[in-house]
Design an enzyme around this catalytic site. Structure first.
Site, mmCIF file in Angstrom:
data_model
loop_
_atom_site.group_PDB
_atom_site.id
_atom_site.type_symbol
_atom_site.label_atom_id
_atom_site.label_comp_id
_atom_site.label_asym_id
_atom_site.label_seq_id
_atom_site.Cartn_x
_atom_site.Cartn_y
_atom_site.Cartn_z
ATOM 1 C CE1 TYR A 23 3.669 -3.789 12.064
ATOM 2 C CE2 TYR A 23 2.620 -2.287 13.622
ATOM 3 C CZ TYR A 23 3.241 -2.512 12.406
ATOM 4 O OH TYR A 23 3.460 -1.463 11.538
ATOM 5 C CB SER A 48 4.438 2.127 13.583
ATOM 6 O OG SER A 48 3.143 2.239 14.114
ATOM 7 C CE1 TYR A 83 6.290 5.851 6.978
ATOM 8 C CE2 TYR A 83 5.113 3.777 6.756
ATOM 9 C CZ TYR A 83 6.157 4.602 6.400
ATOM 10 O OH TYR A 83 7.046 4.176 5.457
ATOM 11 C CB THR A 87 2.576 1.102 17.193
ATOM 12 O OG1 THR A 87 2.006 0.244 18.148
ATOM 13 C CG2 THR A 87 3.810 0.452 16.618
ATOM 14 C CE LYS A 96 6.661 -1.519 11.499
ATOM 15 N NZ LYS A 96 7.346 -1.685 10.214
ATOM 16 C CG ASN A 128 -0.849 -7.689 3.046
ATOM 17 O OD1 ASN A 128 -1.899 -8.324 2.885
ATOM 18 N ND2 ASN A 128 -0.839 -6.481 3.583
ATOM 19 C CG ASN A 176 7.304 -12.013 0.460
ATOM 20 O OD1 ASN A 176 6.520 -11.073 0.541
ATOM 21 N ND2 ASN A 176 7.626 -12.768 1.509
ATOM 22 C CE1 TYR A 227 -3.247 2.905 0.861
ATOM 23 C CE2 TYR A 227 -2.598 2.724 3.171
ATOM 24 C CZ TYR A 227 -3.307 3.362 2.165
ATOM 25 O OH TYR A 227 -4.079 4.454 2.482
ATOM 26 C CB ILE A 228 3.011 2.859 2.545
ATOM 27 C CG1 ILE A 228 1.820 2.893 3.506
ATOM 28 C CG2 ILE A 228 3.830 4.141 2.656
ATOM 29 C CD1 ILE A 228 2.187 2.809 4.976
#
Ligand code: NAD
Ligand code: WQD
Length: 339
Positions: free
Chosen positions: A150, A125, A178, A127, A154, A36, A33, A12-13
């Site tokens: 996850y 992130s 982000y 996060t 990061k 996703n 790969n 996506y990004i």
């Protein structure tokens, strides 16, 4: 002309960043790969820009494949997007998340060293601010306690990159944190295409709008926020992609580590998002309020001053743009990249 390797660039990004880099005169090499994503996103990047992308299907953990890519292309800088990113899945499959996200980073760093490439931008992130810091988040705050594997990947990758830069003073490392990227390219040709049931709010909203899901559940309306629903710093993915171009321009002019928040600095609540999507796209969305989702913070938003000060970057698009562009992508591509 400088060449940028986008690891995980079909996602996506990465695909939106590829468009902005090509439009700014950079060469782009993508390795993915398709864990996703799919190669169609890069075909569309080529259509949008009228420029070619060197595309490799490979696992970024695989150093022999990376070495082939680095020997066939003179890479000037790497942007590392390659990673698994579903928070809930990471709780169920922590080992897969640590293995994939950390090994991709180590393989990239080892290959960069071998080929004498010292410039890397990393997709971090918000996060990493964890549960302990107060909003708005600023870059010098300590990384906090994460609520899921996850997030910890990061935190760990930021640490790995900082340690590597310290040991190699010629390196230039940029950590981009982000906030909540949403929306799609204004052409409606590329956008977010999650596999299975979306975890994130906006892809779920878009799939309800297009009839793929029955209704949205808003997770909690008893938070200490103005309307009781959580507030986030939603950022248009094209603004985010332009932030990467500014970071690439900058990475060639510095050494050491620099951290930037990429957000708007303005939070919106889930209810505001839903009502804005309905208003600008002239439709009604079926939704209900449900219980809180475990691990959600009431509020998360950036102080984005540093990116403006050092990169000359700030967001230009509005929440209305984000909602309109998302709907253009989803209505033109009801099943994402699948025909
Ligand atoms: P995405 O899943 O669309 O893109 C990630 C890409 O990496 C995918 O194309 C995937 O196939 C690829 N990939 C994963 N593991 C790989 C491997 N071992 N080898 C090669 N390719 C691999 O996700 P995105 O939203 O574009 O996110 C890009 C990066 O930004 C990720 O690292 C993510 O954690 C980070 N990030 C995303 C958000 C968000 O909300 N989207 C927020 C903060 C940070
Ligand atoms: C946003 C808001 C939900 C779905 C996540 C990651 C973060 C970063 C961005 C990668 C929250 C609410 C959601 C739904 C809802 N990713 N919601 N109904 O949780 O802020 O951030 O993506 O780094 O690390 O944690 O984003 O889009 O999942 O949720 O009410 O069906 O929407 O409760 O308030 P989040 P999100």
């Amino acid at each position: 002309m400088k060449t940028i390797l986008l690891a995980g660039g079909a996602g996506y990004i990465g695909s939106h960043t590829a468009v902005e880099l090509l439009n700014s005169g950079y060469n782009v090499v993508v390795v993915d790969n398709y864990a996703n994503s799919c190669p169609e996103s890069i075909k569309r990047v080529e259509k949008i820009t009228g420029k070619k992308v060197a595309l490799y299907e490979a696992d970024v953990k695989d150093k022999s494949k990376l070495e082939k890519i680095f020997s066939e292309n003179k890479i000037d800088a790497v942007i590392h997007f390659a990673g698994l990113k579903a928070v809930g899945e990471s709780v169920k499959m922590p080992v897969e998340y640590y293995r994939n996200n950390i090994d991709t980073t180590l393989s990239l760093l080892e290959t960069m060293k071998k080929f004498n490439v010292g410039n890397i931008i990393f997709s971090s992130s918000a996060t990493v601010y964890g549960e302990d810091n107060k909003v708005p988040y600023t870059e010098e705050m300590k990384r906090g306690t994460c609520t899921n594997p996850y997030g910890w990947t990061k935190v760990m990758m930021e640490q790995i990159l900082e340690d590597t830069a310290k040991a190699n003073p010629d390196m230039s490392v940029i950590l981009l944190r982000y906030f909540n990227p949403i929306g799609a390219h204004e052409s409606g040709m590329i956008g977010e295409d999650p596999q299975g049931i979306p975890n994130n709010l906006m892809p779920y909203v878009a799939q309800v709008a297009v009839g793929r899901r029955d209704h949205l559940t808003i997770y909690g309306n008893d938070y200490p926020t103005p309307d009781g629903t959580c507030r986030r710093d939603y950022i248009h993915v094209v603004d985010l992609a332009k932030g990467h171009v500014k970071a690439i321009d900058y990475v060639f002019t510095t050494k050491g580590v620099e951290i930037f928040n990429l957000g708007t600095g303005t939070p919106y609540s889930v209810t505001e998002i839903v009502t804005t999507f309905e208003r600008v796209n002239n439709m009604k969305l079926k939704y209900e309020y449900g219980p809180r989702r475990q691990g959600d913070l009431p509020e998360s938003y950036a102080n984005a001053d540093k990116a403006y000060r050092l990169l000359g970057w700030k967001t230009e698009k509005t929440l209305e743009d984000m909602c309109k562009d998302l709907w253009r992508w989803q209505s033109n591509n009801p099943n994402g990249y699948k025909k």
